[in-house]
Design an enzyme around this catalytic site. Structure first.
Site, short mmCIF file in Angstrom:
data_model
loop_
_atom_site.label_atom_id
_atom_site.label_comp_id
_atom_site.label_asym_id
_atom_site.label_seq_id
_atom_site.Cartn_x
_atom_site.Cartn_y
_atom_site.Cartn_z
N LYS A 121 0.83 -1.21 0.00
CA LYS A 121 0.00 0.00 0.00
C LYS A 121 0.85 1.25 0.00
O LYS A 121 0.50 2.25 -0.61
CB LYS A 121 -0.93 0.00 1.21
CG LYS A 121 -2.10 -0.94 1.02
CD LYS A 121 -3.27 -0.58 1.89
CE LYS A 121 -4.44 -1.49 1.54
NZ LYS A 121 -5.37 -1.68 2.64
N LYS A 204 -8.34 -10.08 -9.28
CA LYS A 204 -9.50 -10.42 -8.45
C LYS A 204 -10.63 -9.42 -8.67
O LYS A 204 -10.36 -8.23 -8.87
CB LYS A 204 -9.08 -10.35 -6.98
CG LYS A 204 -9.18 -11.67 -6.24
CD LYS A 204 -8.52 -11.61 -4.89
CE LYS A 204 -9.35 -10.92 -3.82
NZ LYS A 204 -8.83 -11.16 -2.47
N LYS A 207 -13.43 -3.84 -5.47
CA LYS A 207 -14.16 -2.58 -5.48
C LYS A 207 -13.38 -1.51 -6.22
O LYS A 207 -13.87 -0.44 -6.49
CB LYS A 207 -14.47 -2.14 -4.05
CG LYS A 207 -13.33 -2.26 -3.09
CD LYS A 207 -13.84 -2.36 -1.65
CE LYS A 207 -12.72 -2.84 -0.74
NZ LYS A 207 -13.20 -3.49 0.46
#
Ligand code: TRP
Length: 347
Positions: A121, A204, A207
């Site tokens: 991240k 995957k 969102k």
């Protein structure tokens, strides 16, 4: 009188997923929520919405409560039963933040620096914009788990390292301060349940996918869901065969089909032998619409009565606190804090 043997206590499972979108998507349902629903019968289940984790990255305060409500309604609509399970919102149980702090103080800086999710991240956004909260994400997660003396944590592969840290922290605390925590096991959910992006089947379903057409949002108009299935990327060739390497697009459609109908993939392959991709898509679109429609209706019903939803969540938080407060009192006592007494007893 004959004594009945005491039934073996059920093992406790615990899991949660952050409220960071306006709706759960099909990948969340097939990959996680569905398994949780099934596990309720066999386990003493604790499910919660980790909203404190949701603020570790940039977030919009005007969205947080709304999203938390929606996700709560979707879980219940999907079959999380607030009578059977303890179901609550993390920020309603202050012990999570309390225990997280205590765990921060037995976690090494280097140890936390090695968490791959943190590294990933911060690589994307740069370490300067990362917060201490993001750095401490895994210790808050450990607190979530350890407060409830959890035996099993059903999570995806991406959470394995966080689980390993949780186990280490539990053992470390127990060694340093006396036996307090159950050391939990990870139950990594089956790979077969992984659902991929409909437009980019090497990623995957998420969102944050590149194209909105890549995901099926469970709260969206079912007509849109049908369109997204019909416009899913397929592969070269014409054969309908499960082969994630050669045919990731078709294989993903087969996985979704099989997950929603319970038909084994091999049966589907036989059923669609000699047929075209279009046939599979038309049929799967119908399967998806039949699945999404009642789920969406039930969610909307729950959302239409926010007072009742809030009542269910308040009851859940109360049940959670009954357990969490006992653990937390023990933790403080073992760590040697000066007990705090209420004024009522002193006056
Ligand atoms: N980190 C988990 C995820 O992103 C969510 C989570 C927070 C969680 N606390 C947890 C999962 C405790 C299991 C147990 O999916």
């Amino acid at each position: 009188m004959t004594l009945q043997p005491t039934p073996a206590a059920k093992k406790r499972i615990l899991s949660g997923a952050k409220p960071t979108a306006d709706s759960l998507h099909l990948g969340n349902y097939i990959g996680a929520v569905r398994n949780w629903v099934d596990m309720q019968a066999e386990y003493d289940a604790v499910f919660f919405i980790p909203d404190l984790h949701a603020i570790t990255v940039d977030f919009d305060p005007s969205e947080l409560a709304k999203r938390t409500r929606i996700v709560a309604a979707q879980y219940i609509a999907a079959g999380i039963d607030p009578d059977k399970s303890i179901f609550f919102v993390q920020s309603h149980v202050p012990e999570h933040a309390q225990l997280a702090w205590a765990l921060n103080c037995i976690t090494g800086f280097g140890e936390a620096s090695r968490m791959t999710q943190f590294k990933d991240k911060t690589q994307k956004s740069g370490a300067d914009t990362a917060t201490l909260g993001l750095f401490a994400y895994p210790t808050l997660m450990a607190a979530d788990i350890l407060l409830y003396r959890t035996d099993l944590v059903p999570v995806g592969e991406d959470q394995r390292q966080h689980l390993e840290l949780t186990r280490n922290l539990a053992q470390r605390f127990n060694t340093k301060f006396g036996d307090t925590f159950t050391v939990p096991e990870a139950t990594i959910l089956k790979e077969s349940a992984k659902i991929y992006d409909l437009q980019n089947p090497s990623a995957k379903m998420s969102k944050t996918g590149e194209s909105p057409n890549g995901a099926i949002q469970l709260l969206e108009d079912p007509k849109i869901a049908a369109k997204r299935i019909k416009s899913a990327v397929t592969d070269a060739g014409t054969e309908i065969r499960f082969d994630p390497e050669e045919k990731p697009g078709v294989s993903n459609l087969l996985t979704i089909y099989s997950s929603l109908t319970g038909k084994p993939v091999a049966d589907l392959e036989a059923e669609y032998e000699g047929k075209m991709y279009g046939h599979l898509k038309v049929d799967l679109a119908e399967v998806v619409v039949d699945f999404v429609t009642p789920l969406r209706n039930r969610t909307n019903e729950l959302m239409a009565d926010p007072a009742e939803l809030d009542r269910l969540l308040a009851l859940g938080a109360e049940r959670a606190r009954e357990i969490a407060s006992v653990t937390m009192a023990q933790v403080y006592e073992r760590m040697g804090f000066l007990p705090s007494h209420s004024l009522a007893g002193v006056r």
